[in-house]
Structures are given as structure tokens and as C-alpha cells.
Design an enzyme around this catalytic site. Sequence first.
Site, PDB file in Angstrom:
ATOM      1  N   TYR A  22      -4.090 -11.916  -0.425  1.00  0.00           N
ATOM      2  CA  TYR A  22      -5.449 -12.281  -0.834  1.00  0.00           C
ATOM      3  C   TYR A  22      -6.012 -11.343  -1.889  1.00  0.00           C
ATOM      4  CZ  TYR A  22      -6.221  -8.559   2.535  1.00  0.00           C
ATOM      5  OH  TYR A  22      -6.156  -7.374   3.210  1.00  0.00           O
ATOM      6  N   GLY A  23      -5.308 -10.297  -2.258  1.00  0.00           N
ATOM      7  CA  GLY A  23      -5.842  -9.295  -3.189  1.00  0.00           C
ATOM      8  C   GLY A  23      -4.871  -8.987  -4.299  1.00  0.00           C
ATOM      9  N   GLU A  83       0.376  -0.849   1.779  1.00  0.00           N
ATOM     10  CA  GLU A  83      -0.801  -1.135   2.597  1.00  0.00           C
ATOM     11  C   GLU A  83      -1.119  -0.041   3.612  1.00  0.00           C
ATOM     12  OE1 GLU A  83      -2.659  -3.352   1.650  1.00  0.00           O
ATOM     13  OE2 GLU A  83      -1.482  -4.931   0.719  1.00  0.00           O
ATOM     14  N   LEU A 103      -1.843  -8.286  -4.392  1.00  0.00           N
ATOM     15  CA  LEU A 103      -0.474  -8.806  -4.313  1.00  0.00           C
ATOM     16  C   LEU A 103      -0.377 -10.231  -4.872  1.00  0.00           C
ATOM     17  CD1 LEU A 103       0.589  -7.444  -0.818  1.00  0.00           C
ATOM     18  CD2 LEU A 103       1.640  -6.864  -3.012  1.00  0.00           C
TER      19      LEU A 103
END
Length: 163
Positions: free
Chosen positions: A47-48, A111, A50
Site C-alpha cells: 500500500y506504500g 519493514e 513497495l
Amino acid sequence: MNALTSMSTTTTTDLELTREHLKEARAFVIARSAPAEPREGDLLFVYGTLKRAFNNHYLLGNAEFKGNAVTDQSYPFEFICLLPLPGHGMQVKGELYVVPLQRWRDLDMLEGHPNGYRRLMVDVTTADGVPHKAWIYFYLHFSAGDCMQCCSEFTGSFTGSRF
């Protein structure tokens, strides 16, 4: 309006985090923190940074793009911070990938799994309406009193003062 029908629209709402939210998040993480590790063929919802066209996409290597997707539940999401609080915030839009087994180590390092972000399994649905189970990284470092301007999609044009 279903998030699948508005994949290009980003909306926002504010959420003031409370101690109850912290308890909810802890219970959600504990309930989903099975000792399982990703297996060959597992899916990752991103969602970001990546996502395609963002700076960390290269870490997916030769992961197979399955399509645009949305979380089945709503979650508080701001910039690149997705909180483990189902039922708050909005459904989050992102991309779904089949990640080769050898890529998970690098993704976990990026992460900070399991201490920075925690990788947990959630339900997502692709734009064609097909449901999937997918890994997703949730941000763990938030406090009561934090205020999030929750949004439905990371566009890379964040202008808030939180970060």
C-alpha cells in the site's frame, strides 16, 4: 461507495487514537501473530513505497503482480503507516503480488518485522471481485493521543505535518 468502485479516488477522515485503540490493536496483533512464515505462492498486499513507481518496489524482485486490490476491512492509514485497528479508518487500496520465497527476508528487513512493522495475514479483494488471503505489514509504533488523517490510498504526495 465501495473502495473497489473508486480505485482512483483518495478520501480522508480524522481519527484520534485512544487507549482503547491500543488495546484493540494489541488484541488484533496477538490473534493474528501465528508463528507461520510465508510459503511459496503466498500473496503480499502493498500500500506504500513497495507499490509500482515507488522507491522500494525493486525489493519485490520478480514478484508476480496479481492486480489492484483493497482490504476487506477498514484500517487507519496515513502516509505509509497502516495501523492494526480493523473497523476504523477506511478500506485501503493497494497492489497484490505473489512474492517468491527468497524475497521475504529482504521485505521483512525493510519493514523492520516483527518490531517496526508486523507482517500479518488479512483478507483483500482484487478489482475483479476475487477474495484473497494476503500478508500485509502493519505499523506498531503509535500512541494514545496521536491523531491520524486517515486516507484510502498512498499517492506519494503527502503534505501533512506528522512526518
